[in-house]
Scaffold this motif. Structure first.
Motif, PDB file in Angstrom:
ATOM      1  N   ARG A  91      -0.504  -1.358 -10.034  1.00 31.78           N
ATOM      2  CA  ARG A  91       0.752  -1.622  -9.735  1.00 31.78           C
ATOM      3  C   ARG A  91       0.860  -0.054 -10.262  1.00 31.78           C
ATOM      4  N   VAL A  92       0.279   0.741  -9.959  1.00 29.07           N
ATOM      5  CA  VAL A  92       0.132   2.105 -10.192  1.00 29.07           C
ATOM      6  C   VAL A  92       1.457   2.789 -10.132  1.00 29.07           C
TER       7      VAL A  92
ATOM      8  N   ASP B 250       1.767   1.266  -0.147  1.00 33.57           N
ATOM      9  CA  ASP B 250       2.227   0.232  -0.767  1.00 33.57           C
ATOM     10  C   ASP B 250       0.549  -1.077  -0.380  1.00 33.57           C
ATOM     11  N   ASN B 251       0.178  -1.552  -1.756  1.00 32.47           N
ATOM     12  CA  ASN B 251      -0.845  -2.853  -0.937  1.00 32.47           C
ATOM     13  C   ASN B 251      -2.109  -1.884  -1.137  1.00 32.47           C
TER      14      ASN B 251
ATOM     15  N   THR C 101     -12.230  -4.762  -4.233  1.00 27.91           N
ATOM     16  CA  THR C 101     -13.538  -3.892  -5.264  1.00 27.91           C
ATOM     17  C   THR C 101     -14.553  -4.211  -4.442  1.00 27.91           C
ATOM     18  N   PHE C 102     -14.921  -5.280  -3.111  1.00 31.59           N
ATOM     19  CA  PHE C 102     -16.320  -4.381  -2.024  1.00 31.59           C
ATOM     20  C   PHE C 102     -16.503  -3.302  -2.219  1.00 31.59           C
TER      21      PHE C 102
ATOM     22  N   PHE D  58      -7.625   3.031  -8.685  1.00 31.75           N
ATOM     23  CA  PHE D  58      -6.586   2.195  -9.234  1.00 31.75           C
ATOM     24  C   PHE D  58      -5.984   1.512  -7.730  1.00 31.75           C
ATOM     25  N   SER D  59      -5.086   1.224  -8.065  1.00 33.77           N
ATOM     26  CA  SER D  59      -4.503  -0.014  -6.625  1.00 33.77           C
ATOM     27  C   SER D  59      -2.590   0.289  -7.157  1.00 33.77           C
ATOM     28  N   THR D  60      -2.219   0.572  -6.262  1.00 29.91           N
ATOM     29  CA  THR D  60      -0.136   0.495  -5.577  1.00 29.91           C
ATOM     30  C   THR D  60       0.248  -0.837  -6.290  1.00 29.91           C
TER      31      THR D  60
END
Length: 655
Positions: A48-49, A100-101, A136-137, A128-130
């Protein structure tokens, strides 16, 4: 007594201060620990960055080398990110809007090292993820030059989940990485799904293949990433030569990890005039990007060009030389011509282009005349000296003869031939003036030979004969056997030739297997510089090499799909891969009088490990091992040095 007391106190203080002094005194240990990340904002692998700014803090002062080429951000950024380092921090500010995503990865490769000793941090990636989850693959593999299996350093490797055959030329990669010095890539932050992988030397930074000059690689195969728990063995080294222990480490193994991409540059079929010049007064040169059977047409504008030239095209018709026959024209400093030739227009169609060109030699006629005058004056002085000494002298300066260049003389093998290269095109070639003699016992006998022009050249000729081992030959050419278009004649030539004995050679038979189709296979014998010495087409499963000097050789093979005898590159738009290349993974030692036969299954060794390191030019850039220096320092001090994995401090043990 008081004086002695103060002296003792002073000495003790001096010893304490010197022991507590910071820094590295001469003879001390080197710092060989890499930088350690102590804090990041946002957190590594955070979700959620929303911030486009990433700050990474280390435990010591660091330096960031060549960030523009080494640091790769995925998804690729159309507007380059701003990457700065200062003191103990690295700040990365993304300029593109966050998607997004999406999982973002910032791969620093080996760009980070400490400021003092240059200890590399190793391959470090921040992610990081939004959204609420993070992908993580990982997928990994190698990119090799399709023509010679050299690892390609620094080429982009990217993924598409769009599996259409044209996506590479239309859309940017969705995930991207860059190869290291071993040609190895790891693409991180990959989501579950089905993908295709591509490689690109991106010339314009748009992450798509849109220029023929860009090196590329593509695969027709699709794959789905996955992971499973695994165990690996890590080696703990006592020093550079001795192993201390081997430990077992649990880790997550990501697949696929053995993707191989064979990169190539497409054939440049677009035709344009690269340049034209008059490098010498007697020749006009035209250099094209690609050949064509239709040669340029020249028309003289300030001279009569009818029958003025002898045309010499190269083998591929991409370089054409026009030899000026008339010496009066040769001596003119400016020849203005109208040149008409075919070029490729913006639609890819060949069209006629006409240019007016003024062809001027590099050295003017006046300078050439002055040089000739100097040579004549020098000759006059030499003759005057001879005359005064009563020696024989010349009253007329001799005309320089035509001097062919002869290659292959001296000592040859029975399968070699002799080549003549003329400096200028010939007007006359009288083969009746060429004689070859062989020496049997003490007598000389006339030997038969063939004289043929070399394909693709009007100035090179081959003299072929049945060269018998351990026989001496004499090649003799009468004067004026060759006369060029300017009337210069050759002088008498006598060249001794010795054919080596069979006892000086070995032979090699290579039985090739593992080829799936019936296409022709060409096996090449290489030297230690990866240069081709000989080649042989596989017949009945075997390639044969005879008359090999003793030494170490290497083997390379390619699948000659179109049977033209040369390796051919690929074509993405036509869906055509380059012709497959293989290397025998070991050197082959040949000896005099030895007949060696080896078997070669071209698929027995994975393609990424086939090329022997001894002839691989792109060497792996190993991490700096400063513990080597510490090991040497320990040896000087009479102690042994031990550096263990996953420890911050060095362990020094007395002998």
């Amino acid at each position: 007594m008081k004086k002695d007391k103060w002296l003792i106190v002073t000495l003790l203080l001096t010893i304490i201060v010197s022991c507590a002094r910071m820094g590295q005194p001469d003879g001390g240990w080197y710092d060989d620990t890499p930088p350690v990340v102590v804090h990041t904002d946002p957190s590594d692998k955070g979700t959620r960055v929303k911030s486009k700014k990433v700050t990474i803090t280390f435990d010591e002062f660091i330096k960031l080398e060549d960030a523009n080429s080494k640091v790769v951000i995925s998804p690729p950024q159309i507007e380059p990110a701003e990457i700065k380092s200062s003191g103990k921090k690295i700040v990365v500010e993304l300029k593109d809007s966050l998607k997004d995503n999406t999982t973002y990865t910032i791969d620093f490769s080996d760009a980070i090292s400490d400021n003092n000793e240059g200890n590399p941090m190793g391959n470090y990636t921040f992610s990081f993820s939004t959204c609420e989850r993070i992908d993580t693959f990982e997928v990994a593999g190698n990119v090799l030059d399709a023509s010679n299996l050299e690892p390609i350093k620094g080429i982009l490797v990217g993924l598409y989940d769009d599996l259409s055959d044209t996506v590479f030329a239309k859309k940017p990669f969705i995930r991207v990485s860059r190869t290291d010095s071993r040609g190895r890539f790891v693409i991180k932050g990959v989501a579950p799904g089905t993908y295709r992988v591509y490689a690109l030397q991106d010339a314009d930074g748009d992450y798509t293949y849109n220029q023929k000059s860009e090196m590329l690689a593509f695969s027709h195969h699709t794959f789905e990433p996955f992971a499973k728990p695994d165990i690996r063995q890590d080696t703990v080294w006592r020093d550079t030569l001795r192993i201390d222990s081997i430990i077992r480490v649990n880790y997550t193994h990501f697949f696929p990890d053995d993707l191989v991409l064979r990169a190539f540059t497409a054939l440049q079929t677009d035709r344009y005039l690269v340049k034209s010049d008059r490098s010498e007064p007697n020749r006009l040169n035209f250099f094209f990007s690609y050949g064509n059977d239709s040669l340029p047409r020249l028309r003289g504008l300030n001279f009569n060009s009818d029958s003025a030239f002898v045309v010499e095209p190269s083998l591929k018709n991409d370089t054409i030389t026009y030899w000026v026959k008339d010496t009066a024209l040769v001596n003119r400093d400016s020849l203005t011509i109208e040149a008409s030739y075919l070029i490729t227009d913006s639609t890819g169609t060949l069209v006629m282009q006409t240019d007016t060109l003024e062809m001027i030699p590099k050295v003017s006629y006046e300078k050439r005349m002055k040089q000739q005058e100097k040579e004549f004056e020098k000759w006059q002085k030499e003759q005057e000296k001879k005359k005064k000494k009563g020696e024989a002298y010349d009253s007329v300066m001799a005309v320089k003869p035509l001097e062919p260049k002869i290659t292959g003389g001296g000592t040859i093998t029975p399968e070699q031939n002799i080549y003549f290269t003329m400096p200028t095109p010939l007007e006359k070639c009288d083969t009746s003036c060429i004689h070859l003699y062989s020496k049997i016992d003490t007598l000389w006998y006339k030997s038969r030979f063939e004289w043929n022009p070399v394909e693709g050249s009007i100035r090179q000729f081959e003299l072929r004969a049945e060269w018998r081992p351990d026989i001496e030959y004499s090649l003799e050419v009468d004067s004026a056997a060759f006369v060029d278009i300017y009337g210069l004649a050759s002088k008498p030539i006598k060249q001794g030739i010795k054919v080596s004995s069979n006892d000086e050679f070995g032979s090699l038979i290579v039985n090739v297997s593992g080829i799936k189709d019936s296409a022709a296979v060409v096996v090449q014998l290489l030297n230690s510089s990866d240069a081709v010495i000989k080649e042989s087409t596989v017949t009945d499963g075997a390639a044969e090499f005879f008359y090999l000097k003793a030494g170490k050789y290497y083997l390379k093979a390619f699948i000659d799909r179109n049977g033209n005898g040369i390796w051919d590159t690929g074509d993405y738009h036509a869906g055509l891969q380059p012709e497959e290349v293989y290397y025998y993974p070991k050197a082959v030692e040949c000896k005099e009088k030895w007949d060696i036969t080896i078997g070669w299954d071209v698929n027995s060794t994975p393609i990424a490990r086939q090329k022997p390191q001894a002839i691989t030019k792109q060497k792996s850039e190993q991490e700096k091992k400063l513990q080597n220096r510490n090991a040497k320092r320990a040896e000087e001090l009479g102690i042994k040095y031990e550096r263990q994995i996953n420890t911050i401090k060095n362990k020094v043990v007395k002998k």
